[in-house]
Design an enzyme around this catalytic site. Structure first.
Site, PDB file in Angstrom:
ATOM      1  N   ARG A 163     -14.084 -39.079   2.345  1.00 20.45           N
ATOM      2  CA  ARG A 163     -14.320 -38.785   3.770  1.00 20.45           C
ATOM      3  C   ARG A 163     -15.422 -37.746   3.985  1.00 20.45           C
ATOM      4  O   ARG A 163     -15.331 -36.896   4.873  1.00 20.45           O
ATOM      5  CB  ARG A 163     -13.021 -38.326   4.463  1.00 20.45           C
ATOM      6  CG  ARG A 163     -11.900 -39.344   4.435  1.00 20.45           C
ATOM      7  CD  ARG A 163     -12.216 -40.615   5.209  1.00 20.45           C
ATOM      8  NE  ARG A 163     -11.191 -41.617   4.980  1.00 20.45           N
ATOM      9  CZ  ARG A 163     -11.270 -42.558   4.019  1.00 20.45           C
ATOM     10  NH1 ARG A 163     -12.325 -42.651   3.234  1.00 20.45           N
ATOM     11  NH2 ARG A 163     -10.299 -43.432   3.870  1.00 20.45           N
ATOM     12  N   SER A 213      -6.078 -41.301  11.588  1.00 16.63           N
ATOM     13  CA  SER A 213      -5.369 -40.320  10.754  1.00 16.63           C
ATOM     14  C   SER A 213      -5.869 -38.927  11.115  1.00 16.63           C
ATOM     15  O   SER A 213      -7.070 -38.664  11.037  1.00 16.63           O
ATOM     16  CB  SER A 213      -5.652 -40.562   9.274  1.00 16.63           C
ATOM     17  OG  SER A 213      -5.195 -41.835   8.923  1.00 16.63           O
ATOM     18  N   GLU A 283      -8.867 -34.474   9.327  1.00 18.31           N
ATOM     19  CA  GLU A 283      -9.924 -35.477   9.131  1.00 18.31           C
ATOM     20  C   GLU A 283     -10.744 -35.548  10.419  1.00 18.31           C
ATOM     21  O   GLU A 283     -11.949 -35.743  10.400  1.00 18.31           O
ATOM     22  CB  GLU A 283      -9.277 -36.835   8.826  1.00 18.31           C
ATOM     23  CG  GLU A 283     -10.283 -37.927   8.569  1.00 18.31           C
ATOM     24  CD  GLU A 283      -9.650 -39.166   7.948  1.00 18.31           C
ATOM     25  OE1 GLU A 283      -8.872 -39.043   6.982  1.00 18.31           O
ATOM     26  OE2 GLU A 283      -9.942 -40.267   8.447  1.00 18.31           O
TER      27      GLU A 283
END
Ligand SMILES: Cc1cc2nc3c(=O)[nH]c(=O)nc-3n(C[C@H](O)[C@H](O)[C@H](O)COP(=O)(O)OP(=O)(O)OC[C@H]3O[C@@H](n4cnc5c(N)ncnc54)[C@H](O)[C@@H]3O)c2cc1C
Length: 290
Positions: A163, A213, A283
């Protein structure tokens, strides 16, 4: 044919997938790479703060908003192919790129079908799902440097990790990216894409606004499982709640303010740390300062 759109002192909430956040001094929606470069140059020249976004599906502005220009690329969405290479402009939706690739019987982007972001936002954070990540098929990207030069970054230059890409460190703006795919069988590609969508519908609270998420996956664990284990499923602050369907999602259940959502993110993170010793890292990118 679409054209440049511009709003002054306008709410960010309708543009963001969380449907929360204050006003931006300027909201700009260019419709070509030329317009994007020009508006960035203009705002830099005026010493305005600026942030370039795709679909704003991984970002949360505070209720104080943003005292500068928020530039959305979602109208810059050309997609082309040359053999096994698919090239897409920064604002092309990841799902559209996956569909385009499938129509050309090109395999490698099936996992991206259903991720509600754009190519720019996806590469920025190396979006991934169901065992695939954009870095797997990324070939190169044309980017704009802070001093407004166009340069080509290769896969090595991007320093992809979980990520994350170099774009989160160097402030480069991705203008377009090329993905190297493999010739495949249309029916098999389509089946994989349909499976991804079914899994999303089954597991994710898609009926509520969210940023997906909320936390990154901690090493050797799952954020949702830890949150559930700590008894936080369904916890809420104001209109923000930990989803009952998937504890890894914080949702805007009932007209949440951005500050409700931020408080809940901080609360969940603290409580999970207290109870399990695992520090959850968001995130979703939170823009706390105006
Ligand atoms: C229901 C739901 C499901 C999701 N599922 C997934 C999933 O399975 N996997 C996953 O990885 N993510 C998922 N997400 C999160 C999100 O969709 C992805 O992170 C997506 O890649 C973000 O793209 P975006 O265009 O919306 O980026 P934005 O939210 O607009 O921006 C995110 C960051 O990228 C930067 N950025 C955007 N465009 C550019 C550009 N052209 N150049 C440089 N920087 C840029 C922004 O400045 C910002 O810092 C989900 C979100 C939702 C709401």
């Amino acid at each position: 044919m679409t054209s440049f759109t511009f709003f002054e002192n306008s709410s960010l909430a309708p543009h963001c997938s969380m449907k929360a956040g204050g006003n931006a001094k300027y909201i700009c929606i260019p419709s070509s790479i030329g317009e994007l470069s020009a508006v960035i140059a203009y705002m830099r020249d005026k010493n305005e703060k600026l942030i370039v976004l795709g679909n704003a599906s991984n970002i949360l502005f505070s209720d104080e908003g943003f005292d500068g220009a928020v530039i959305f690329t979602s109208k810059i969405n050309d997609i082309n192919t040359d053999g096994c290479i698919v090239t897409a402009a920064c604002g092309a939706a990841l799902s559209s790129v996956a569909v385009f690739a499938a129509k050309h019987s090109l395999s490698g982007l099936e996992f991206a079908y259903g991720i509600p972001g754009t190519v720019g936002g996806g590469v920025f954070m190396n979006a991934g799902a169901y065992c695939g990540e954009l870095c797997d098929c990324f070939k190169e990207a044309v980017c704009l440097t802070p001093d407004l030069r166009e340069i080509v970054l290769t896969k090595e230059d991007m320093s992809f990790s979980y990520r994350k890409s170099v774009l989160s460190d160097n402030g480069y703006i991705l203008l377009k990216a090329a993905f190297e795919l493999k010739k495949g069988n249309y029916d098999e590609i389509k089946t994989k894409m349909d499976t991804c969508i079914c899994l999303r519908k089954e597991k994710q609270p898609l009926e509520y606004p969210s940023c997906g998420s909320t936390f990154k996956r901690p090493v050797g664990n799952y954020a949702g499982a830890l949150i559930e284990q700590c008894g936080l499923k369904g916890s809420s602050i104001g209109g923000a709640a930990v989803s009952e369907k998937h504890a890894g999602f914080i949702i805007n259940k009932d007209n949440a303010t951005a500050n409700d959502i931020i408080k809940l993110i901080d609360y969940v993170s603290e409580l999970v740390y207290e109870k399990t010793g695992v520090r959850l890292e968001p995130e979703v990118r939170i823009i706390r300062e105006k």
